[in-house]
Design a protein around this motif. Sequence first.
Motif, PDB file in Angstrom:
ATOM      1  N   SER A 221     -24.824  -1.129 123.019  1.00  0.00           N
ATOM      2  CA  SER A 221     -25.661  -2.315 123.252  1.00  0.00           C
ATOM      3  C   SER A 221     -25.993  -3.017 121.936  1.00  0.00           C
ATOM      4  O   SER A 221     -26.322  -4.189 121.933  1.00  0.00           O
ATOM      5  CB  SER A 221     -26.937  -1.939 123.993  1.00  0.00           C
TER       6      SER A 221
ATOM      7  N   GLN B 117     -22.458   8.510 129.686  1.00  0.00           N
ATOM      8  CA  GLN B 117     -22.274   7.057 129.824  1.00  0.00           C
ATOM      9  C   GLN B 117     -23.532   6.303 129.389  1.00  0.00           C
ATOM     10  O   GLN B 117     -23.450   5.269 128.727  1.00  0.00           O
ATOM     11  CB  GLN B 117     -21.885   6.683 131.267  1.00  0.00           C
TER      12      GLN B 117
ATOM     13  N   THR C 125     -23.677   3.585 126.447  1.00  0.00           N
ATOM     14  CA  THR C 125     -24.202   2.237 126.700  1.00  0.00           C
ATOM     15  C   THR C 125     -25.255   1.883 125.647  1.00  0.00           C
ATOM     16  O   THR C 125     -25.276   0.773 125.120  1.00  0.00           O
ATOM     17  CB  THR C 125     -24.831   2.160 128.105  1.00  0.00           C
TER      18      THR C 125
END
Length: 725
Positions: free
Chosen positions: A546, A538, A542
């Motif tokens: 981003s 995860q 992310t």
Amino acid sequence: GIDKRAKWHGIPILLQELYESSQLNSDYTRTHTVLKELSSLLSMEAMSFVTEDRKTAQESTFPNTYTFDLFGGVDLLVELLMRPTLTTLQKPKMNDDLMKDCLSVLYNCCICTEGVTKSLASRDDFVLFLFTLMTNKKTFLQTATLIEDILGVKKEMIQLEWIPNLSGLVQSFDQQQLANFCRILSVTISEPDVGNDDKHTLLAKNAQQKRNTSPSRAEVNQVTLLNIPGFIERLCKLATRKVSEATGTSNFLQELEEWYTWLDNTLVLDALMQIATDEAEHSSTESSDESTLATIPLRHRLPQSMKMVHEIMYKVEVLYVLCVLLMGRQRNQVHKMLAEFRLIPGLNNLFEKLIWRKYTASNHVVHGQHENCDCSPEISFKIQFLRLLQSFSDHHENKYLLLNAQELNELSAISLKANIPEVEALVNTDRSLVCDGKKGLLTRLLTVMKREPPDSSFRFWQARAVESFLRGATSYADQMFLLKRGLLEHILFCIIDSGCKSRDVLQSYFDLLGELMKFNTDAFKRFNKYVNTEEKFQVFLTQINSSLVDSNMLVRCIVLSLDRFESQTEDVKVVEVLSECCLLSYMARVENRLSFLFRLVNIINVQTLTQENVSCLNTSLVILMLARRRGKLPFYLNALREKEYAEKYPGCLLNNFHNLLHFWQHHYLNKDKDSTCLENSSCIPFSFWKETVSVLLGEDRTSSCAIISYIDEPYMELDRDHLGD
């Protein structure tokens, strides 16, 4: 009375005297005395200017310089210097000291008043005349410093071929002068507008390219330099020479720290050494007692660290020039020469003693690709060195010169074991030109890269250099060579665990990771072993999500690898990695691929495309080309349409994509270089790219593969002519 009120400090009167005492047939003695008096009035201002912050300094704070120029001082000095070229009548020649003082006064005026620099720069005759003065060792530094200042503001770059007898001039230089000359040359061979190349919109750049079809002045200057006999060979010698092994105290460097922040200018440092040498010579002639100290040249008495800093400053200039030439139109010719003159093995031998000799933390601001850096020489040197490696190995078969013989054998063994043919470039590598020593340059680079702190800006350049070694057609052996050295784990540590926040560093690590993993089952296995918890996976996602502008090349590599693996299901290794690897199974879910596609199309439009984000467009195309190969294109286009309706904004994604593809045609069908890059990085023939784009742009509303079929009439954008053809 008026002189006092106007605070002219008698400058007009002194100038009158300077003029009268320097008329034809004068012997210049009085002239020199007057000039010295003027010089002391001006040099105080120049000193205060250099030591204060240049930004805050106003011209009004330099009244003496202003007055000197106002009353014709600058023009008079130019006339005096150039007089020998204009008349043969002048009997006594100006001596070197007077010339030196004339040049220094002009330089002081330039420092304080930009207007003076600009007016000197507009006089080509004077600028070219200054180059001819460089043959005189005594006035070399003053001349070089003045030229550098003038070229910095020159609107039209001079053409080096205009300089009278340029080859002779360059051949007359010693190595120290050659290094300083490189500093001047760098302005003449760099394109004026590359300030930040990535940020310029492609629309603007295309428009500019239409205007300039002929080679630019900078390009013409590059050719002129390459044609100077022995020039590149001497630069290679300068870049790779060792710092003469003299003993010295090392703690001297601390005292220097404050010094060289404003002594960043090599020329200033040379001037100091020159002064010190002059003093040494002076004192030795006066004392009858011939002390042994005076007979040792000063440069051997300077502490070792000072010599190192000095040598580093030279090398920065030389590497910069080599780097620009490597990126220019003459790239292949330059490559041949750099290989022949053993630049890479030479740098390899300096790596531990000089280039990465001590651990220099670089907690300064990350510099973009083309920004000039005003940090300490040590840091500029490392960055310049890394940039050179990057441009040296980028899409060029000479990249294998970065390895030593043993490492090349290792690559052959990897290919043999995997039962794949050796890469042609590897077979063709001339073993007499590769690195020697225990390690090649590439492996040394990996070692220091792993030691770098998370947000260090060196990481950005290091990753770029290693990535350029992998770029071009994917080579399994090259990837394995780096995987065996723990590179994948290092990258994942940086992205997932190190808390790295720097966008530049992350982008370069994502790009490197993509090149390292592409089509390589071992790499995906290693990935899965490192990212062994849902939590880690995860964090990884992310980081990717981003900023897709930074991570889309990696997304593209995963999509391409997945597609290839799915077509190789007779191979046990491939089947195993497809079923086990969390990253591949994530990308195999169509809703995840669609989610990437929506966002990639959404973050760019024709007006905002730059060299940096155009990759988002190409990545979205890769996703759609692979879909088209499998007959799934209508499904993806329909998904885009449904997404628009769900967002209550019909036509928004598809119209934007339609415009982007029009631009794509306009952009890529004019250039050859970009298309080979697209082919190499995707292993999809360029013809298939072109075909897919024209199918998507089809005008037939009944075609299930044309974007136009998925936009309802009322939402069609009529205004398609964004390209300003």
